[in-house]
Design a protein around this motif. Structure first.
Motif, PDB file in Angstrom:
ATOM      1  N   THR A   1       0.852  -1.195   0.000  1.00 26.23           N
ATOM      2  CA  THR A   1       0.000   0.000   0.000  1.00 26.23           C
ATOM      3  C   THR A   1       0.889   1.246   0.000  1.00 26.23           C
ATOM      4  OG1 THR A   1      -0.131  -0.058   2.418  1.00 26.23           O
ATOM      5  CG2 THR A   1      -1.878  -1.185   1.184  1.00 26.23           C
ATOM      6  N   HIS A   2       0.269   2.338  -0.400  1.00 30.12           N
ATOM      7  CA  HIS A   2       1.023   3.594  -0.508  1.00 30.12           C
ATOM      8  C   HIS A   2       1.359   4.155   0.874  1.00 30.12           C
ATOM      9  CE1 HIS A   2       2.324   7.458  -2.060  1.00 30.12           C
ATOM     10  NE2 HIS A   2       1.494   8.051  -1.200  1.00 30.12           N
ATOM     11  N   GLU A   3       2.605   4.629   0.992  1.00 29.38           N
ATOM     12  CA  GLU A   3       3.058   5.278   2.223  1.00 29.38           C
ATOM     13  C   GLU A   3       2.926   6.797   2.047  1.00 29.38           C
ATOM     14  OE1 GLU A   3       4.161   3.909   5.093  1.00 29.38           O
ATOM     15  OE2 GLU A   3       3.735   1.906   4.309  1.00 29.38           O
ATOM     16  N   LEU A   4       1.970   7.375   2.784  1.00 22.31           N
ATOM     17  CA  LEU A   4       1.673   8.803   2.619  1.00 22.31           C
ATOM     18  C   LEU A   4       2.875   9.677   2.985  1.00 22.31           C
ATOM     19  CD1 LEU A   4      -1.978   9.159   3.978  1.00 22.31           C
ATOM     20  CD2 LEU A   4      -1.177   9.638   1.651  1.00 22.31           C
ATOM     21  N   ALA A   5       3.150  10.656   2.109  1.00 22.50           N
ATOM     22  CA  ALA A   5       4.144  11.714   2.325  1.00 22.50           C
ATOM     23  C   ALA A   5       5.552  11.200   2.522  1.00 22.50           C
ATOM     24  CB  ALA A   5       3.753  12.583   3.530  1.00 22.50           C
ATOM     25  N   ALA A   6       5.842   9.976   2.135  1.00 24.25           N
ATOM     26  CA  ALA A   6       7.210   9.480   2.258  1.00 24.25           C
ATOM     27  C   ALA A   6       8.086  10.006   1.122  1.00 24.25           C
ATOM     28  CB  ALA A   6       7.219   7.949   2.266  1.00 24.25           C
ATOM     29  N   ASP A   7       7.498  10.168  -0.058  1.00 22.24           N
ATOM     30  CA  ASP A   7       8.242  10.659  -1.216  1.00 22.24           C
ATOM     31  C   ASP A   7       7.801  12.087  -1.517  1.00 22.24           C
ATOM     32  OD1 ASP A   7       9.041  11.150  -4.022  1.00 22.24           O
ATOM     33  OD2 ASP A   7       9.506   9.010  -4.053  1.00 22.24           O
ATOM     34  N   GLU A   8       8.798  12.951  -1.821  1.00 17.02           N
ATOM     35  CA  GLU A   8       8.493  14.356  -2.111  1.00 17.02           C
ATOM     36  C   GLU A   8       7.671  14.524  -3.387  1.00 17.02           C
ATOM     37  OE1 GLU A   8      12.224  16.349  -2.277  1.00 17.02           O
ATOM     38  OE2 GLU A   8      12.313  16.708  -0.104  1.00 17.02           O
ATOM     39  N   GLN A   9       7.751  13.547  -4.311  1.00 17.22           N
ATOM     40  CA  GLN A   9       7.064  13.645  -5.594  1.00 17.22           C
ATOM     41  C   GLN A   9       5.720  12.894  -5.592  1.00 17.22           C
ATOM     42  OE1 GLN A   9       8.420  15.707  -7.820  1.00 17.22           O
ATOM     43  NE2 GLN A   9      10.114  16.013  -6.354  1.00 17.22           N
ATOM     44  N   GLN A  10       5.173  12.672  -4.411  1.00 21.74           N
ATOM     45  CA  GLN A  10       3.908  11.918  -4.296  1.00 21.74           C
ATOM     46  C   GLN A  10       2.827  12.525  -5.174  1.00 21.74           C
ATOM     47  OE1 GLN A  10       2.146  10.669  -0.324  1.00 21.74           O
ATOM     48  NE2 GLN A  10       0.824  12.424  -0.770  1.00 21.74           N
ATOM     49  N   ILE A  11       2.007  11.670  -5.798  1.00 24.66           N
ATOM     50  CA  ILE A  11       0.907  12.131  -6.638  1.00 24.66           C
ATOM     51  C   ILE A  11      -0.104  12.880  -5.783  1.00 24.66           C
ATOM     52  CG2 ILE A  11      -0.473  10.003  -6.417  1.00 24.66           C
ATOM     53  CD1 ILE A  11      -1.135  10.339  -9.451  1.00 24.66           C
ATOM     54  N   ASP A  12      -0.679  13.928  -6.351  1.00 21.37           N
ATOM     55  CA  ASP A  12      -1.582  14.784  -5.585  1.00 21.37           C
ATOM     56  C   ASP A  12      -2.981  14.178  -5.467  1.00 21.37           C
ATOM     57  OD1 ASP A  12       0.382  16.705  -5.196  1.00 21.37           O
ATOM     58  OD2 ASP A  12      -0.159  17.798  -7.034  1.00 21.37           O
ATOM     59  N   THR A  13      -3.712  14.716  -4.471  1.00 18.44           N
ATOM     60  CA  THR A  13      -5.133  14.402  -4.331  1.00 18.44           C
ATOM     61  C   THR A  13      -5.910  15.458  -5.082  1.00 18.44           C
ATOM     62  OG1 THR A  13      -4.783  13.381  -2.166  1.00 18.44           O
ATOM     63  CG2 THR A  13      -7.022  14.081  -2.702  1.00 18.44           C
ATOM     64  N   VAL A  14      -6.509  15.076  -6.201  1.00 17.44           N
ATOM     65  CA  VAL A  14      -7.190  16.033  -7.063  1.00 17.44           C
ATOM     66  C   VAL A  14      -8.455  15.402  -7.636  1.00 17.44           C
ATOM     67  CG1 VAL A  14      -5.061  17.230  -7.704  1.00 17.44           C
ATOM     68  CG2 VAL A  14      -5.884  15.308  -9.102  1.00 17.44           C
ATOM     69  N   LYS A  15      -9.294  16.270  -8.245  1.00 18.23           N
ATOM     70  CA  LYS A  15     -10.423  15.815  -9.052  1.00 18.23           C
ATOM     71  C   LYS A  15     -10.047  16.089 -10.499  1.00 18.23           C
ATOM     72  CE  LYS A  15     -14.562  16.310  -7.456  1.00 18.23           C
ATOM     73  NZ  LYS A  15     -15.013  14.890  -7.353  1.00 18.23           N
ATOM     74  N   LEU A  16      -9.832  14.996 -11.235  1.00 13.47           N
ATOM     75  CA  LEU A  16      -9.309  15.109 -12.592  1.00 13.47           C
ATOM     76  C   LEU A  16     -10.471  15.261 -13.567  1.00 13.47           C
ATOM     77  CD1 LEU A  16      -6.327  14.979 -13.511  1.00 13.47           C
ATOM     78  CD2 LEU A  16      -6.734  12.601 -14.182  1.00 13.47           C
ATOM     79  N   ALA A  17     -10.476  16.402 -14.308  1.00 12.73           N
ATOM     80  CA  ALA A  17     -11.547  16.650 -15.277  1.00 12.73           C
ATOM     81  C   ALA A  17     -11.367  15.744 -16.493  1.00 12.73           C
ATOM     82  CB  ALA A  17     -11.534  18.117 -15.697  1.00 12.73           C
ATOM     83  N   PRO A  18     -12.443  15.523 -17.255  1.00 15.01           N
ATOM     84  CA  PRO A  18     -12.329  14.714 -18.472  1.00 15.01           C
ATOM     85  C   PRO A  18     -11.246  15.265 -19.398  1.00 15.01           C
ATOM     86  CG  PRO A  18     -14.632  15.070 -17.966  1.00 15.01           C
ATOM     87  CD  PRO A  18     -13.857  15.929 -17.015  1.00 15.01           C
ATOM     88  N   GLY A  19     -10.369  14.369 -19.871  1.00 10.78           N
ATOM     89  CA  GLY A  19      -9.288  14.763 -20.769  1.00 10.78           C
ATOM     90  C   GLY A  19      -8.017  15.165 -20.055  1.00 10.78           C
ATOM     91  N   GLU A  20      -8.048  15.377 -18.756  1.00 13.74           N
ATOM     92  CA  GLU A  20      -6.852  15.782 -18.017  1.00 13.74           C
ATOM     93  C   GLU A  20      -6.045  14.568 -17.570  1.00 13.74           C
ATOM     94  OE1 GLU A  20      -8.165  20.060 -16.034  1.00 13.74           O
ATOM     95  OE2 GLU A  20      -8.196  18.229 -14.798  1.00 13.74           O
ATOM     96  N   ASN A  21      -4.784  14.825 -17.246  1.00 15.38           N
ATOM     97  CA  ASN A  21      -3.922  13.770 -16.697  1.00 15.38           C
ATOM     98  C   ASN A  21      -3.058  14.351 -15.591  1.00 15.38           C
ATOM     99  OD1 ASN A  21      -1.037  14.437 -17.805  1.00 15.38           O
ATOM    100  ND2 ASN A  21      -2.373  14.640 -19.583  1.00 15.38           N
ATOM    101  N   ILE A  22      -2.488  13.463 -14.784  1.00 11.22           N
ATOM    102  CA  ILE A  22      -1.643  13.874 -13.666  1.00 11.22           C
ATOM    103  C   ILE A  22      -0.556  12.828 -13.459  1.00 11.22           C
ATOM    104  CG2 ILE A  22      -3.099  12.751 -11.936  1.00 11.22           C
ATOM    105  CD1 ILE A  22      -2.401  15.046 -10.019  1.00 11.22           C
ATOM    106  N   SER A  23       0.619  13.262 -13.023  1.00 14.42           N
ATOM    107  CA  SER A  23       1.737  12.369 -12.753  1.00 14.42           C
ATOM    108  C   SER A  23       2.238  12.592 -11.336  1.00 14.42           C
ATOM    109  CB  SER A  23       2.892  12.606 -13.738  1.00 14.42           C
ATOM    110  OG  SER A  23       2.510  12.279 -15.056  1.00 14.42           O
ATOM    111  N   GLY A  24       2.806  11.557 -10.765  1.00 20.37           N
ATOM    112  CA  GLY A  24       3.367  11.635  -9.416  1.00 20.37           C
ATOM    113  C   GLY A  24       3.824  10.242  -8.989  1.00 20.37           C
ATOM    114  N   THR A  25       4.420  10.174  -7.821  1.00 23.78           N
ATOM    115  CA  THR A  25       4.953   8.895  -7.357  1.00 23.78           C
ATOM    116  C   THR A  25       3.980   8.196  -6.413  1.00 23.78           C
ATOM    117  OG1 THR A  25       6.114   9.974  -5.516  1.00 23.78           O
ATOM    118  CG2 THR A  25       7.352   9.642  -7.566  1.00 23.78           C
ATOM    119  N   VAL A  26       4.071   6.870  -6.462  1.00 26.15           N
ATOM    120  CA  VAL A  26       3.387   5.999  -5.507  1.00 26.15           C
ATOM    121  C   VAL A  26       4.495   5.223  -4.818  1.00 26.15           C
ATOM    122  CG1 VAL A  26       1.750   4.111  -5.211  1.00 26.15           C
ATOM    123  CG2 VAL A  26       1.349   5.836  -6.974  1.00 26.15           C
TER     124      VAL A  26
END
Length: 204
Positions: A152-177
Motif C-alpha cells: 500500500t502507498h506510504e503517505l508523504a514518504a516521497d516528495e514527488q507523491q501524486i496529488d489528491t485532485v479531481k481530474l476533469a475529463p481529458g486531463e492527466n496527472i503524474s506523481g509517485t506511488v
C-alpha cells in the motif's frame, strides 16, 4: 315235419356273416389330434412373436421418450433470439477504458516525513478518458512486487507523491506511488474510489 338244411363247413378264410347275410357297417377312421396340435403350436409361435414385438415396441418407445427428454430441452442462452438493437448498449467510456494508467521505475525522493530511505517509488501517470470528473488519491494505488507481495502507498514518504485532485475529463496527472521496504515493483493498480473499477499498469 321239419326239413333239415344241409350243413356247410365254415371256411376259416372267409368272414363269418351274421344271419341275414349283412356284415357289420364299416367303422369310420379315427380322427387324430395331430392337426390340432400343429395348429395350436403355430398359433403359440405366432403369439409369442407378436408378444415379443409388442414388448420391443414398448421398450423402444420408452427409450425414445427418454432421449427426447434429455436432448430436446433447449439450452438456456442469455439474450437468445434478441437482435443487437434489443441488447443494452455498452457504455462508451467503459468500452474505450475511461482511465489510462502508465507506470515506470523512478528513484525514491525522501521527504522530511520519511523515517529512512527504505522505500520504493514508482512514477505513475493517470489520464481521465471518461465524461465525468475522476477522483485521484494516493491511497487509491497499490504496488505489487515480483514476488507477488502487494504494497500500500506510504503517505508523504516521497516528495514527488501524486496529488489528491479531481481530474476533469481529458486531463492527466503524474506523481509517485511509494511502498515501504526495498523491492522490485512489477505492476501498479489504481482503484476508482476504493470500490470502483480497477486499472492495472505494468512497471516499465
Amino acid at each position: 315235419m321239419n326239413q333239415q338244411h344241409p350243413h356247410h363247413p365254415h371256411d376259416p378264410n372267409q368272414p363269418a356273416w351274421p344271419p341275414g347275410g349283412y356284415g357289420p357297417p364299416p367303422q369310420p377312421p379315427k380322427k387324430t389330434n395331430v392337426g390340432k396340435v400343429i395348429g395350436l403350436g403355430c398359433a403359440g409361435v405366432i403369439g409369442l412373436v407378436v408378444l415379443i414385438g409388442v414388448i420391443g415396441v414398448a421398450a423402444g418407445g420408452d427409450g425414445d421418450k427418454d432421449d427426447k427428454t434429455t436432448s430436446s430441452a433447449p439450452a438456456t442462452v442469455p439474450d437468445a433470439g434478441r437482435t443487437a438493437d434489443d441488447l443494452p448498449k455498452q457504455d462508451d467510456a467503459k468500452a474505450t477504458s475511461s482511465v489510462t494508467l502508465k507506470a515506470r521505475k523512478t528513484s525514491f525522493s525522501k521527504s522530511i516525513l520519511a523515517s529512512d530511505s527504505n522505500y520504493t517509488s514508482v512514477l505513475v501517470t493517470l489520464t481521465n478518458n471518461g465524461d465525468e470528473p475522476l477522483d485521484v488519491n494516493p491511497l487509491f494505488f497499490t504496488i505489487t512486487d515480483t514476488n507477488g507481495t502487494k504494497h500500500t502507498h506510504e503517505l508523504a514518504a516521497d516528495e514527488q507523491q501524486i496529488d489528491t485532485v479531481k481530474l476533469a475529463p481529458g486531463e492527466n496527472i503524474s506523481g509517485t506511488v511509494t511502498g515501504k521496504a526495498t523491492f522490485t515493483p512489477k505492476y501498479v493498480i489504481f482503484t476508482n474510489g476504493f470500490l470502483g473499477d480497477s486499472y492495472r499498469a505494468n512497471v516499465s
